[in-house]
Design a protein around this motif. Structure first.
Motif, PDB file in Angstrom:
ATOM      1  N   THR A  27       0.841  -1.190   0.000  1.00  0.00           N
ATOM      2  CA  THR A  27       0.000   0.000   0.000  1.00  0.00           C
ATOM      3  C   THR A  27       0.879   1.243   0.000  1.00  0.00           C
ATOM      4  O   THR A  27       1.788   1.379   0.817  1.00  0.00           O
ATOM      5  CB  THR A  27      -0.908   0.024   1.236  1.00  0.00           C
ATOM      6  N   ALA A  28       0.634   2.139  -0.937  1.00  0.00           N
ATOM      7  CA  ALA A  28       1.403   3.381  -1.021  1.00  0.00           C
ATOM      8  C   ALA A  28       0.588   4.509  -0.408  1.00  0.00           C
ATOM      9  O   ALA A  28      -0.562   4.742  -0.785  1.00  0.00           O
ATOM     10  CB  ALA A  28       1.736   3.697  -2.471  1.00  0.00           C
ATOM     11  N   SER A  29       1.199   5.181   0.570  1.00  0.00           N
ATOM     12  CA  SER A  29       0.502   6.291   1.212  1.00  0.00           C
ATOM     13  C   SER A  29       0.706   7.601   0.462  1.00  0.00           C
ATOM     14  O   SER A  29      -0.036   8.554   0.634  1.00  0.00           O
ATOM     15  CB  SER A  29       0.988   6.457   2.657  1.00  0.00           C
ATOM     16  N   ALA A  30       1.771   7.647  -0.374  1.00  0.00           N
ATOM     17  CA  ALA A  30       2.024   8.842  -1.183  1.00  0.00           C
ATOM     18  C   ALA A  30       2.814   8.435  -2.418  1.00  0.00           C
ATOM     19  O   ALA A  30       3.548   7.446  -2.411  1.00  0.00           O
ATOM     20  CB  ALA A  30       2.799   9.894  -0.379  1.00  0.00           C
ATOM     21  N   VAL A  31       2.633   9.177  -3.483  1.00  0.00           N
ATOM     22  CA  VAL A  31       3.338   8.913  -4.738  1.00  0.00           C
ATOM     23  C   VAL A  31       4.102  10.172  -5.130  1.00  0.00           C
ATOM     24  O   VAL A  31       3.541  11.283  -5.082  1.00  0.00           O
ATOM     25  CB  VAL A  31       2.359   8.517  -5.867  1.00  0.00           C
ATOM     26  N   TYR A  32       5.371  10.007  -5.501  1.00  0.00           N
ATOM     27  CA  TYR A  32       6.207  11.127  -5.938  1.00  0.00           C
ATOM     28  C   TYR A  32       6.694  10.863  -7.362  1.00  0.00           C
ATOM     29  O   TYR A  32       6.984   9.712  -7.717  1.00  0.00           O
ATOM     30  CB  TYR A  32       7.419  11.278  -5.019  1.00  0.00           C
ATOM     31  N   VAL A  33       6.772  11.911  -8.159  1.00  0.00           N
ATOM     32  CA  VAL A  33       7.287  11.771  -9.521  1.00  0.00           C
ATOM     33  C   VAL A  33       8.277  12.904  -9.800  1.00  0.00           C
ATOM     34  O   VAL A  33       8.181  13.987  -9.212  1.00  0.00           O
ATOM     35  CB  VAL A  33       6.151  11.803 -10.585  1.00  0.00           C
ATOM     36  N   ARG A  34       9.223  12.631 -10.666  1.00  0.00           N
ATOM     37  CA  ARG A  34      10.149  13.649 -11.147  1.00  0.00           C
ATOM     38  C   ARG A  34      10.650  13.232 -12.522  1.00  0.00           C
ATOM     39  O   ARG A  34      10.536  12.059 -12.899  1.00  0.00           O
ATOM     40  CB  ARG A  34      11.323  13.865 -10.193  1.00  0.00           C
ATOM     41  N   LYS A  35      11.222  14.194 -13.251  1.00  0.00           N
ATOM     42  CA  LYS A  35      11.792  13.902 -14.571  1.00  0.00           C
ATOM     43  C   LYS A  35      13.299  14.086 -14.504  1.00  0.00           C
ATOM     44  O   LYS A  35      13.800  15.139 -14.098  1.00  0.00           O
ATOM     45  CB  LYS A  35      11.195  14.818 -15.640  1.00  0.00           C
ATOM     46  N   VAL A  36      14.030  13.060 -14.905  1.00  0.00           N
ATOM     47  CA  VAL A  36      15.487  13.077 -14.926  1.00  0.00           C
ATOM     48  C   VAL A  36      15.942  12.615 -16.310  1.00  0.00           C
ATOM     49  O   VAL A  36      15.552  11.533 -16.767  1.00  0.00           O
ATOM     50  CB  VAL A  36      16.088  12.157 -13.842  1.00  0.00           C
ATOM     51  N   ASP A  37      16.738  13.452 -16.980  1.00  0.00           N
ATOM     52  CA  ASP A  37      17.246  13.115 -18.304  1.00  0.00           C
ATOM     53  C   ASP A  37      16.108  12.794 -19.271  1.00  0.00           C
ATOM     54  O   ASP A  37      16.202  11.885 -20.097  1.00  0.00           O
ATOM     55  CB  ASP A  37      18.226  11.937 -18.207  1.00  0.00           C
ATOM     56  N   GLY A  38      14.992  13.526 -19.114  1.00  0.00           N
ATOM     57  CA  GLY A  38      13.866  13.328 -20.010  1.00  0.00           C
ATOM     58  C   GLY A  38      13.003  12.126 -19.690  1.00  0.00           C
ATOM     59  O   GLY A  38      12.035  11.849 -20.407  1.00  0.00           O
ATOM     60  N   LYS A  39      13.318  11.389 -18.619  1.00  0.00           N
ATOM     61  CA  LYS A  39      12.550  10.207 -18.239  1.00  0.00           C
ATOM     62  C   LYS A  39      11.842  10.449 -16.914  1.00  0.00           C
ATOM     63  O   LYS A  39      12.344  11.150 -16.037  1.00  0.00           O
ATOM     64  CB  LYS A  39      13.465   8.982 -18.102  1.00  0.00           C
ATOM     65  N   ILE A  40      10.663   9.827 -16.750  1.00  0.00           N
ATOM     66  CA  ILE A  40       9.893   9.957 -15.526  1.00  0.00           C
ATOM     67  C   ILE A  40      10.366   8.922 -14.503  1.00  0.00           C
ATOM     68  O   ILE A  40      10.496   7.742 -14.811  1.00  0.00           O
ATOM     69  CB  ILE A  40       8.387   9.767 -15.794  1.00  0.00           C
ATOM     70  N   GLU A  41      10.619   9.391 -13.282  1.00  0.00           N
ATOM     71  CA  GLU A  41      10.876   8.499 -12.162  1.00  0.00           C
ATOM     72  C   GLU A  41       9.678   8.565 -11.215  1.00  0.00           C
ATOM     73  O   GLU A  41       9.150   9.641 -10.933  1.00  0.00           O
ATOM     74  CB  GLU A  41      12.145   8.902 -11.402  1.00  0.00           C
ATOM     75  N   VAL A  42       9.234   7.416 -10.732  1.00  0.00           N
ATOM     76  CA  VAL A  42       8.098   7.329  -9.815  1.00  0.00           C
ATOM     77  C   VAL A  42       8.577   6.684  -8.512  1.00  0.00           C
ATOM     78  O   VAL A  42       9.279   5.659  -8.540  1.00  0.00           O
ATOM     79  CB  VAL A  42       6.946   6.495 -10.419  1.00  0.00           C
ATOM     80  N   TYR A  43       8.233   7.297  -7.406  1.00  0.00           N
ATOM     81  CA  TYR A  43       8.582   6.760  -6.085  1.00  0.00           C
ATOM     82  C   TYR A  43       7.306   6.623  -5.256  1.00  0.00           C
ATOM     83  O   TYR A  43       6.501   7.558  -5.173  1.00  0.00           O
ATOM     84  CB  TYR A  43       9.556   7.701  -5.372  1.00  0.00           C
ATOM     85  N   PHE A  44       7.110   5.437  -4.674  1.00  0.00           N
ATOM     86  CA  PHE A  44       5.937   5.167  -3.840  1.00  0.00           C
ATOM     87  C   PHE A  44       6.374   5.095  -2.381  1.00  0.00           C
ATOM     88  O   PHE A  44       7.261   4.301  -2.034  1.00  0.00           O
ATOM     89  CB  PHE A  44       5.267   3.853  -4.238  1.00  0.00           C
TER      90      PHE A  44
END
Length: 308
Positions: free
Chosen positions: A121-138
């Protein structure tokens, strides 16, 4: 008539008394822009020799088998098993392809909890763009299964910059009689200098990045100068576009590349030149020589920039 047709005709017409198809070895000293090769064979230099499809990845220094005759043809290359020499290139292409593809095996949703084991279960989701690619952190309450590590950010992909213009100058002004950038003097009317112009494209491509290398590709035109290998006398210049007056030369000359008639080649630019082009202190490349010895006309000028 194509190379296959020529070869088939010769094979079909062989006289048994001649002893079969006559082949000799030769050394390639240049590859031409149209895929032919210039070779040294039996003490003579031969230019613009056609090749069969079996001869792939052609390069200067290859030892090849040549069918002798009025129209010689390169049949194949002699040397190492290509499976060994091409493995590194294949791995590099595969790695780059994998980096270019962003993969999620499945993306589903519903009103209830997902079926199956291993979900967290993810209580929060974070996203960012690095080198033109999306990174997702749960963010999860507890880690039931260790998270995979974040892969390192790869170096930016190489960029190729094509000249926006090119030309030749003689006696302090543009020389409209030259169809391609030219160095030297064949007729005694004055030395020519040629230039390639890139606007601000090189500096823009390098902004915010660490440049590891720049290479430039040229091809020597036929019908200008002697057939043998002659050096390009390369210079930097500070013009973003063709000047109406003299093309002023900067640092140089550097003899980074020698080409025989019709040949193509790639030169690696010196580190000081790379820094000047990346910063915008220099804007482009030029060629200049005196007299007939190194007279030639040159096309190309595409610069490839690699980053680290």
């Amino acid at each position: 008539m194509g190379v296959r047709d020529e070869l088939g005709k010769d094979l079909d017409g062989l006289d048994a008394g001649v002893g079969g198809l006559q082949t000799v070895t030769a050394t390639v000293f240049d590859v031409t822009e149209d895929g032919k090769v210039n070779i040294s064979m039996q003490g003579a230099d031969i230019y613009g020799v056609a090749c069969t499809d079996a001869y792939r990845n052609r390069k200067a220094g290859d030892t090849v088998a040549v069918r002798r005759g009025a129209v010689p043809v390169v049949l194949w290359r002699l040397g190492d098993d290509p499976a060994d020499t091409e493995q590194a290139d294949i791995e590099q292409i595969a790695t780059q392809t994998a980096q270019d593809v962003q993969v999620v095996r499945a993306a589903t949703y519903g009103t209830g909890a997902p079926a199956g084991s291993g979900w967290q279960t993810a209580s929060a989701v974070y996203v960012r763009k690095v080198d033109g690619k999306i990174e997702v952190y749960f963010q999860v309450a507890s880690v039931a299964d260790p998270s995979p590590g974040t892969p390192s950010v790869p170096a930016p992909k190489a960029v190729s910059i094509t000249p926006s213009a090119s030309g030749t100058w003689r006696s302090g002004r543009p020389d409209d009689y030259a169809a391609a950038p030219t160095q030297g003097d064949w007729t005694g009317r004055g030395n020519r200098r040629g230039g390639w112009f890139y606007g601000s494209s090189i500096q823009s491509a390098c902004a915010g990045k660490t440049v590891s290398k720049m290479t430039v590709a040229f091809a020597r035109k036929t019908g200008a100068g002697v057939n043998a290998k002659r050096p390009l006398h390369l210079y930097l210049h500070a013009h973003s576009s063709p000047p109406s007056g003299q093309l002023n030369l900067g640092s140089g000359p550097e003899e980074l590349l020698s080409l025989s008639v019709g040949a193509k080649g790639t030169a690696t630019l010196p580190a000081a030149w790379v820094a000047a082009l990346a910063s915008g202190t220099a804007k482009g490349l030029a060629i200049y020589a005196g007299g007939r010895a190194d007279y030639m006309a040159v096309t190309g000028g595409k610069i490839t920039i690699s980053f680290s």
